[in-house]
Design a protein around this motif. Structure first.
Motif, PDB file in Angstrom:
ATOM      1  N   THR A   8      11.397   6.341  -7.282  1.00 36.00           N
ATOM      2  CA  THR A   8      11.584   6.880  -5.934  1.00 36.00           C
ATOM      3  C   THR A   8      13.078   6.930  -5.645  1.00 36.00           C
ATOM      4  O   THR A   8      13.892   6.320  -6.362  1.00 36.00           O
ATOM      5  N   GLU A   9      13.439   7.602  -4.579  1.00 34.46           N
ATOM      6  CA  GLU A   9      14.848   7.668  -4.197  1.00 34.46           C
ATOM      7  C   GLU A   9      15.409   6.261  -3.973  1.00 34.46           C
ATOM      8  O   GLU A   9      16.511   5.937  -4.433  1.00 34.46           O
ATOM      9  N   ALA A  40       0.832  -1.211   0.000  1.00 33.83           N
ATOM     10  CA  ALA A  40       0.000   0.000   0.000  1.00 33.83           C
ATOM     11  C   ALA A  40       0.865   1.259   0.000  1.00 33.83           C
ATOM     12  O   ALA A  40       0.568   2.229  -0.702  1.00 33.83           O
ATOM     13  N   ARG A  41       1.966   1.238   0.762  1.00 36.86           N
ATOM     14  CA  ARG A  41       2.869   2.396   0.807  1.00 36.86           C
ATOM     15  C   ARG A  41       3.498   2.622  -0.562  1.00 36.86           C
ATOM     16  O   ARG A  41       3.580   3.749  -1.046  1.00 36.86           O
ATOM     17  N   LYS A  42       3.925   1.545  -1.211  1.00 38.65           N
ATOM     18  CA  LYS A  42       4.549   1.676  -2.533  1.00 38.65           C
ATOM     19  C   LYS A  42       3.556   2.201  -3.573  1.00 38.65           C
ATOM     20  O   LYS A  42       3.924   3.001  -4.432  1.00 38.65           O
ATOM     21  N   VAL A  43       2.315   1.796  -3.488  1.00 40.18           N
ATOM     22  CA  VAL A  43       1.279   2.307  -4.400  1.00 40.18           C
ATOM     23  C   VAL A  43       1.081   3.792  -4.165  1.00 40.18           C
ATOM     24  O   VAL A  43       1.002   4.584  -5.111  1.00 40.18           O
ATOM     25  N   ARG A  44       1.023   4.207  -2.892  1.00 43.62           N
ATOM     26  CA  ARG A  44       0.890   5.640  -2.566  1.00 43.62           C
ATOM     27  C   ARG A  44       2.072   6.433  -3.109  1.00 43.62           C
ATOM     28  O   ARG A  44       1.898   7.498  -3.700  1.00 43.62           O
ATOM     29  N   GLU A  45       3.286   5.925  -2.876  1.00 49.74           N
ATOM     30  CA  GLU A  45       4.483   6.613  -3.360  1.00 49.74           C
ATOM     31  C   GLU A  45       4.458   6.760  -4.880  1.00 49.74           C
ATOM     32  O   GLU A  45       4.783   7.810  -5.411  1.00 49.74           O
ATOM     33  N   ARG A  46       4.087   5.687  -5.578  1.00 43.67           N
ATOM     34  CA  ARG A  46       4.024   5.733  -7.043  1.00 43.67           C
ATOM     35  C   ARG A  46       2.981   6.744  -7.503  1.00 43.67           C
ATOM     36  O   ARG A  46       3.235   7.558  -8.386  1.00 43.67           O
ATOM     37  N   GLY A  52       1.915  11.845  -9.898  1.00 45.40           N
ATOM     38  CA  GLY A  52       1.016  12.988  -9.807  1.00 45.40           C
ATOM     39  C   GLY A  52       1.744  14.325  -9.842  1.00 45.40           C
ATOM     40  O   GLY A  52       1.119  15.372  -9.998  1.00 45.40           O
ATOM     41  N   LEU A  53       3.068  14.303  -9.702  1.00 48.36           N
ATOM     42  CA  LEU A  53       3.853  15.541  -9.721  1.00 48.36           C
ATOM     43  C   LEU A  53       3.824  16.187 -11.103  1.00 48.36           C
ATOM     44  O   LEU A  53       3.937  15.498 -12.119  1.00 48.36           O
TER      45      LEU A  53
END
Length: 97
Positions: A67-68, A10-16, A21-22
């Motif tokens: 991501t970083e 779930a965290r990885k989906v949010r990060e993606r 979205g940027l």
């Protein structure tokens, strides 16, 4: 406390989703020094939070974002030779015998 597999996913989906979205319309694209403007090259742009965007100069509308942590893993893997090509005639290696 350790993340469960579901929490990590779930965290990885949010990060993606946040990363894609940027608005990157105003980012500065960089390529390797000495790369000719009219030749195919890989370009990268540095994004907030250590993230990176990458594209081909021949297809600037297709942009991959990392991501970083993903970018760090890629760079370290490349430095360690994980992506080295086996020498073949088509990539500049020795001719097959």
């Amino acid at each position: 406390m350790t993340e469960t597999e579901a929490e990590t996913r779930a965290r990885k989906v949010r990060e993606r989703d946040e990363l894609y979205g940027l608005d990157i319309s105003g980012v500065e694209w960089h390529c390797a020094p000495g790369t000719e403007e009219d030749k195919e090259r890989v370009e990268i742009a540095y994004l907030p939070g250590g993230a990176v965007a990458m594209r081909s100069s021949l297809d600037p509308d297709t942009v991959l974002r990392y991501t970083e942590a993903e970018w760090r893993a890629f760079v370290l893997g490349a430095r360690d030779g994980e992506f080295d090509l086996e020498p073949t005639p088509h990539n500049g290696g020795l001719e097959a015998q």
